[in-house]
Motif scaffolding. Structure first.
Motif, mmCIF file in Angstrom:
data_model
loop_
_atom_site.group_PDB
_atom_site.id
_atom_site.type_symbol
_atom_site.label_atom_id
_atom_site.label_comp_id
_atom_site.label_asym_id
_atom_site.label_seq_id
_atom_site.Cartn_x
_atom_site.Cartn_y
_atom_site.Cartn_z
ATOM 1 N N TRP A 122 57.447 92.785 63.102
ATOM 2 C CA TRP A 122 56.264 91.933 63.107
ATOM 3 C C TRP A 122 54.981 92.735 62.976
ATOM 4 C CZ3 TRP A 122 55.849 87.059 62.033
ATOM 5 C CH2 TRP A 122 56.956 86.228 62.188
ATOM 6 N N ALA A 123 55.010 93.998 63.335
ATOM 7 C CA ALA A 123 53.824 94.837 63.142
ATOM 8 C C ALA A 123 53.495 94.971 61.657
ATOM 9 C CB ALA A 123 54.055 96.216 63.761
ATOM 10 N N LEU A 124 54.536 95.040 60.816
ATOM 11 C CA LEU A 124 54.336 95.140 59.374
ATOM 12 C C LEU A 124 53.946 93.805 58.754
ATOM 13 C CD1 LEU A 124 57.394 97.410 58.435
ATOM 14 C CD2 LEU A 124 55.042 98.099 58.872
ATOM 15 N N ARG A 125 54.173 92.704 59.447
ATOM 16 C CA ARG A 125 53.838 91.382 58.914
ATOM 17 C C ARG A 125 52.426 90.950 59.283
ATOM 18 N NH1 ARG A 125 59.715 89.096 60.912
ATOM 19 N NH2 ARG A 125 60.958 90.239 59.359
ATOM 20 N N ILE A 126 51.862 91.553 60.305
ATOM 21 C CA ILE A 126 50.488 91.225 60.699
ATOM 22 C C ILE A 126 49.481 91.907 59.785
ATOM 23 C CG2 ILE A 126 48.776 91.592 62.521
ATOM 24 C CD1 ILE A 126 50.992 91.107 64.546
#
Length: 512
Positions: free
Chosen positions: A204-208
């Motif tokens: 999710w860090a890469l999706r934010i």
């Protein structure tokens, strides 16, 4: 004409030939000169703010994987040496594409090139969050594409700022711009670690990040101008361009510019150390915490690593303070010591070496002292980011600054942080293979692989000392006739200070 008589101009004769005398009293029309390129003061500062915001996101992408490295290793089942290869692939693609973007930035629309880069790295970052553990090679490839996109921005953005601001004002703006290198790096660790803790999934860090980058792209298109190259120095469009040279001629010119050559090698040493530290320091500190009995070992994701948050916060704090101190010291002392900028870089790097050594050797004994010396070393390293950019802009002519930025990035990454994370991980893996499999030995192997950084950073200090020997000569050559910048015969230096690049703004007076 002398004596107050008005100048007369030739009039076309029969057949259109010039040279026949006009009637008495006929005056020449005023010569047509290019209109000065100007920009309202507030717009220049808004543009600088947008570029700083994008620089923040750029460096968050550089180190967001380092903040969740243990989880990535668990998911894709990769060793230390292969984990270091993640950053090597990222930097390798960045350095291969940097000369291309430098060439494009010197000849075509810089705004379009930067927009393309943002689209490229944000798309690759988002897609990498959906890659299955079976396709680890595809995750490595996606990191390379992110590096390619980052190259467009890292190469071109400083040259845009160099064409919006002059002298002390440019030094201050570059200082703020380069503050976001450590701030972005630190926030990369913090975001990766915090999102993993909140969601239980590091992906999710890469999706934010793409959401923040979409905002950045819109702001870039709407608010950032593309000033004429050299506009800050010349105050008139085209004067700084000179005759267009080929890429090979630009490279040949830069190869003979010894201030550029030695400062680039100094930047390379900085990149080597920051690359190794940035990638491996959170894991090194976590293993030190395990050795001290402060935390149990991690064998299954998600791995709780408070040191990613601590190291990220430390990087942000020391980075902000260091960049401001370095830029202000350079601004003040170069008025009395022309070679102050490379001397400041040299002294800070030479002082970093013992701090880094003490941080490493004290880690098994006292974790607090290790943090103190590590923070001090980061502070001294951060003093140089804005200063080295100002050195480049002062010794290189405007027509090939994009190429100069690209070459400095390429050389710095080829010999610096492209290989240092992989080399550090490789040395650690080799040392571990010869020792018993225990957390203590894993920690000692990583500690000893870091020791080469202290030697490299001292070499970087020596390179900046050599830069100081050539700085004044190369600054003078950058303003000679035929180099694409105004000559003293054409534009008086005092006039440059009196004129404002930003319309309606008085020139900033030099502070003591």
């Amino acid at each position: 004409m002398a004596g107050g008589m008005s100048a007369e101009c030739p009039e076309p004769g029969p057949g259109g030939a010039e040279g026949q005398s006009p009637g008495p009293g006929r005056q020449c029309p005023p010569p047509i000169t290019p209109a000065p390129w100007s920009l309202p003061r507030w717009r220049a500062y808004v543009a600088a703010a947008v570029l700083c915001y994008i620089n923040l996101l750029n460096y968050m992408n550089w180190f967001i994987i380092a903040g969740v490295l243990l989880d990535v290793q668990e998911v894709f089942q990769i060793s230390d040496s292969h984990a270091g290869l993640l950053q090597t692939v990222f930097i390798g693609c960045l350095l291969l594409s940097a000369p291309v973007f430098g060439y494009l930035g010197d000849r075509y629309s810089r705004k379009t090139t930067m927009s393309f880069g943002i689209l490229l790295w944000s798309g690759a970052g988002l897609s990498s969050s959906f890659i299955s553990p079976r396709y680890s090679w595809l995750f490595f490839l996606s990191r390379g594409v992110v590096g390619t996109g980052s190259a467009s921005y890292a190469t071109i953005a400083p040259t845009v700022l160099g064409d919006l601001f002059v002298r002390d004002e440019r030094t201050r703006v570059l200082a703020v711009f380069y503050i976001f290198i450590p701030v972005g790096s630190g926030l990369g660790y913090v975001l990766g670690s915090a999102v993993t803790t909140l969601t239980g999934n590091w992906r999710w860090a890469l999706r934010i990040m793409p959401c923040l980058e979409a905002v950045a792209l819109i702001l870039l298109i709407l608010l950032v101008p593309d000033p004429p190259r050299g506009a800050a120095e010349t105050q008139r469009e085209g004067a700084a361009g000179g005759s267009r040279s080929s890429w090979c001629e630009d490279v040949r010119y830069l190869g003979k510019n010894w201030s550029f050559v030695w400062s680039t090698l100094g930047v390379t040493a900085m990149a080597f150390v920051t690359g190794a530290l940035g990638f491996w320091a959170p894991k090194f500190l976590l293993e030190a915490r395990v050795v001290h009995g402060l935390q149990p070992p991690c064998f299954q994701e998600p791995c709780s690593n408070p040191d990613s948050l601590i190291f990220g916060s430390l990087t942000i704090m020391t980075g902000v303070i260091g960049v401001i101190l370095g830029a202000e010291a350079a601004r003040r002392y170069k008025k009395v010591i022309p070679r102050a900028e490379p001397l400041i870089c040299a002294s800070s790097l030479l002082a970093t070496a013992p701090c880094l050594y003490l941080a490493l050797v004290l880690a098994p004994t006292t974790l607090l002292a290790s943090y103190v010396f590590l923070g001090l070393g980061e502070l001294l390293l951060s003093c140089n980011w804005a200063v080295v950019a100002d050195i480049l802009l002062s010794v290189v002519v405007p027509r090939c600054r994009g190429t100069a930025e690209a070459l400095q990035i390429t050389v710095g990454h080829i010999l610096g942080d492209a290989g240092s994370p992989y080399l550090t991980g490789l040395i650690s893996s080799v040392l571990r293979a010869r020792r018993p499999d225990s957390y203590l030995q894993r920690f000692l192997s990583l500690q000893q692989s870091f020791l080469c950084c202290t030697f490299v950073i001292a070499l970087g200090g020596g390179c900046f000392l050599l830069t100081a020997l050539y700085l004044e000569r190369d600054e003078a050559r950058a303003w000679q006739p035929g180099t694409g910048t105004p000559d003293s015969k054409d534009v008086d230096s005092n006039d440059l200070e009196r004129q404002g690049l930003l319309s309606g703004a008085a020139a900033s007076t030099e502070e003591p």
